[in-house]
Design a protein around this motif. Structure first.
Motif, mmCIF file in Angstrom:
data_model
loop_
_atom_site.group_PDB
_atom_site.id
_atom_site.type_symbol
_atom_site.label_atom_id
_atom_site.label_comp_id
_atom_site.label_asym_id
_atom_site.label_seq_id
_atom_site.Cartn_x
_atom_site.Cartn_y
_atom_site.Cartn_z
ATOM 1 N N ARG A 1 45.798 46.542 38.717
ATOM 2 C CA ARG A 1 45.846 45.262 38.551
ATOM 3 C C ARG A 1 46.207 44.709 37.162
ATOM 4 O O ARG A 1 46.945 43.664 37.138
ATOM 5 C CB ARG A 1 44.017 44.977 38.350
ATOM 6 C CG ARG A 1 43.982 43.558 38.033
ATOM 7 C CD ARG A 1 42.365 43.345 37.895
ATOM 8 N NE ARG A 1 41.992 42.183 37.505
ATOM 9 C CZ ARG A 1 40.803 41.751 37.056
ATOM 10 N NH1 ARG A 1 39.727 42.651 37.163
ATOM 11 N NH2 ARG A 1 40.564 40.361 36.736
ATOM 12 N N LEU A 2 46.470 45.664 35.974
ATOM 13 C CA LEU A 2 47.157 45.267 34.938
ATOM 14 C C LEU A 2 48.513 45.093 35.034
ATOM 15 O O LEU A 2 49.014 44.295 34.482
ATOM 16 C CB LEU A 2 46.642 46.534 33.975
ATOM 17 C CG LEU A 2 46.841 45.982 32.478
ATOM 18 C CD1 LEU A 2 46.244 44.676 31.948
ATOM 19 C CD2 LEU A 2 46.032 47.143 31.645
ATOM 20 N N ALA B 1 49.251 41.907 36.744
ATOM 21 C CA ALA B 1 48.981 40.808 35.675
ATOM 22 C C ALA B 1 50.271 40.823 34.611
ATOM 23 O O ALA B 1 50.845 39.628 34.393
ATOM 24 C CB ALA B 1 47.794 41.129 34.738
ATOM 25 N N ALA C 1 53.354 39.397 36.502
ATOM 26 C CA ALA C 1 53.330 37.994 36.944
ATOM 27 C C ALA C 1 53.568 37.127 35.651
ATOM 28 O O ALA C 1 54.173 35.847 35.771
ATOM 29 C CB ALA C 1 51.816 37.444 37.255
ATOM 30 N N CYS C 2 53.821 37.654 34.561
ATOM 31 C CA CYS C 2 54.115 36.975 33.452
ATOM 32 C C CYS C 2 55.654 37.352 32.965
ATOM 33 O O CYS C 2 56.006 37.086 31.997
ATOM 34 C CB CYS C 2 53.413 37.275 32.176
ATOM 35 S SG CYS C 2 51.566 36.699 32.446
ATOM 36 N N THR D 1 39.548 35.948 32.475
ATOM 37 C CA THR D 1 40.002 37.140 33.216
ATOM 38 C C THR D 1 40.747 37.881 32.737
ATOM 39 O O THR D 1 41.529 37.439 31.619
ATOM 40 C CB THR D 1 40.138 36.548 34.500
ATOM 41 O OG1 THR D 1 41.382 35.905 34.696
ATOM 42 C CG2 THR D 1 39.163 35.723 35.297
ATOM 43 N N LEU D 2 41.171 39.295 33.033
ATOM 44 C CA LEU D 2 42.094 39.920 32.685
ATOM 45 C C LEU D 2 43.604 39.396 32.776
ATOM 46 O O LEU D 2 44.295 39.418 31.931
ATOM 47 C CB LEU D 2 42.018 41.522 33.546
ATOM 48 C CG LEU D 2 43.043 42.400 32.857
ATOM 49 C CD1 LEU D 2 42.731 42.879 31.652
ATOM 50 C CD2 LEU D 2 42.883 43.760 33.996
ATOM 51 N N GLU D 3 43.667 38.574 33.850
ATOM 52 C CA GLU D 3 45.134 38.126 34.198
ATOM 53 C C GLU D 3 45.257 36.723 33.141
ATOM 54 O O GLU D 3 46.410 36.811 32.561
ATOM 55 C CB GLU D 3 45.017 37.272 35.636
ATOM 56 C CG GLU D 3 45.258 38.472 36.663
ATOM 57 C CD GLU D 3 43.906 39.171 36.869
ATOM 58 O OE1 GLU D 3 44.050 40.448 37.334
ATOM 59 O OE2 GLU D 3 42.964 38.855 36.375
ATOM 60 N N GLU D 4 44.132 36.297 32.765
ATOM 61 C CA GLU D 4 44.109 35.152 31.752
ATOM 62 C C GLU D 4 44.494 35.693 30.488
ATOM 63 O O GLU D 4 45.219 35.265 29.626
ATOM 64 C CB GLU D 4 43.149 34.256 31.820
ATOM 65 C CG GLU D 4 42.819 33.421 32.767
ATOM 66 C CD GLU D 4 41.531 32.753 32.911
ATOM 67 O OE1 GLU D 4 41.484 31.748 33.565
ATOM 68 O OE2 GLU D 4 40.546 33.399 32.286
ATOM 69 N N GLN D 5 43.946 36.923 30.052
ATOM 70 C CA GLN D 5 44.137 37.397 28.645
ATOM 71 C C GLN D 5 45.569 37.895 28.745
ATOM 72 O O GLN D 5 46.332 37.760 27.449
ATOM 73 C CB GLN D 5 43.123 38.790 28.628
ATOM 74 C CG GLN D 5 41.620 38.247 28.520
ATOM 75 C CD GLN D 5 40.868 39.311 28.223
ATOM 76 O OE1 GLN D 5 41.299 40.665 28.100
ATOM 77 N NE2 GLN D 5 39.836 39.354 28.810
ATOM 78 N N VAL D 6 46.298 38.615 29.662
ATOM 79 C CA VAL D 6 47.540 39.254 29.724
ATOM 80 C C VAL D 6 48.450 37.836 29.729
ATOM 81 O O VAL D 6 49.445 37.972 28.854
ATOM 82 C CB VAL D 6 47.656 39.748 30.865
ATOM 83 C CG1 VAL D 6 49.402 40.082 31.143
ATOM 84 C CG2 VAL D 6 47.086 41.003 31.076
ATOM 85 N N LYS D 7 48.143 36.953 30.319
ATOM 86 C CA LYS D 7 48.960 35.784 30.300
ATOM 87 C C LYS D 7 49.234 35.091 28.538
ATOM 88 O O LYS D 7 50.288 34.666 27.995
ATOM 89 C CB LYS D 7 48.566 34.648 30.976
ATOM 90 C CG LYS D 7 49.642 33.448 31.204
ATOM 91 C CD LYS D 7 48.975 32.236 31.791
ATOM 92 C CE LYS D 7 49.831 31.072 32.229
ATOM 93 N NZ LYS D 7 49.361 29.839 33.225
#
Length: 309
Positions: free
Chosen positions: A34-35, A38, A41-42, A114-120
């Motif tokens: 998942r990480l 994420a 995607a960036c 979310t984890l994805e929002e944090q990574v972005k």
């Protein structure tokens, strides 16, 4: 269309606490995939290294020494506290992915959701410098305290292991035990030139000030401490304090008094060893606790404010 390796424009090396609640809940393989997705995607190729707490320092040091990727430490406030010496000596900004229960520092850096929002937010972030607190020979990045709040930190960690399926249940269990078993402490408090003697259920010291009711700091390099004293008031008072923490209304609590200063000294008048918390990590300590600041000692990556270029 699938993204290929050649299309990545960034690289990150993520050192993650393998014992963090987020990792344990998802499972190591699922969390890693998942990480990686994420970051991909960036536009970043990320190497995810899950390591036990005892190996975090060495793994993070190796990631910092490499010049081909942005180093990132993933974990809760306690994890960040453990690696503070490494972060301070890094000499370059390090990314943080908050994965704890409270995540005070993560929220201050604009890393939440979310984890994805944090990574972005991390991938599009910018370096900032922040103050670090020191208590005698021990450093902390956000919060230190004794009494009710330190007991809450200790009980919360035990409750998380007992109730891994629900953070809300763990918090309620920890709060109940803390309300019942906290004992008032007599403290000599010196903040700047102001000296007071208090009978308190809790004393909390924060690096820079919380703005408004939220547990969030607007400035991380303000060069001061804020000290919050919860005056002793019994079970009812502690129950109200726990409720105000959960609801965000703690600033208006009638039995809470706050001070600000660039240096703080706390001395228990009973001279006994007591629990002191450092960003959720708890130690037993005796004697005088002298708080000093390390101005702008830490370089980390914060999310850019909305609308910033």
């Amino acid at each position: 269309m699938a993204r290929t390796i050649s299309s990545f424009t960034m690289r990150h090396t993520v050192i993650a606490n393998a014992r963090a609640g987020t990792v344990l809940e998802a499972g190591a393989d699922a969390f890693r995939k998942r990480l990686e997705a994420a970051f991909a995607a960036c536009g970043s190729q990320a190497e995810i290294r899950l390591v036990p707490p005892r190996d975090l320092d060495d793994a993070l040091s190796l990631a910092i020494e490499a010049d081909d990727a942005v180093p990132v430490i993933a974990g809760g406030d306690g994890t960040i506290n453990r690696v503070l010496p490494v972060l301070i000596q890094a000499g370059k900004p390090v990314g943080i992915l908050p994965m704890g229960t409270v995540n005070v520092l993560g929220r201050d850096l604009g890393l939440y959701g979310t984890l994805e929002e944090q990574v972005k937010a991390l991938c599009g972030g910018a370096p900032v410098e922040m103050d670090v607190g020191r208590v005698n020979d021990r450093m902390f990045h956000s919060i230190s305290g004794m009494g009710f709040f330190s007991l809450m930190a200790r009980e919360r960690e035990q409750a998380r292991r007992r109730f891994p399926f629900s953070r809300a249940v763990a918090f309620a269990f920890a709060a109940t035990r803390s309300i019942l078993f906290t004992r008032p402490i007599a403290v000599d408090l010196l903040v700047g030139n102001e000296h007071v003697m208090v009978q308190a259920d809790a004393v909390l010291v924060t690096v820079n000030q919380f703005d408004g009711p939220d547990w969030r700091r607007g400035a991380l390099d303000g060069g001061l401490f804020e000290v919050h004293v919860l005056n002793a008031g019994g079970l009812y008072s502690r129950a109200k304090a726990a409720l105000s923490i959960a609801s965000g209304s703690w600033r208006t609590a009638k039995n809470l008094v706050s001070f600000t200063g660039s240096a703080v000294t706390l001395t228990r008048r009973d001279k006994r060893r007591g629990h002191v918390t450092f960003d959720g990590e708890v130690e037993r300590r005796s004697g005088t606790q002298s708080y000093s600041l390390l101005p702008r000692a830490l370089k980390v990556i914060a999310a850019r404010p909305a609308g910033a270029e």
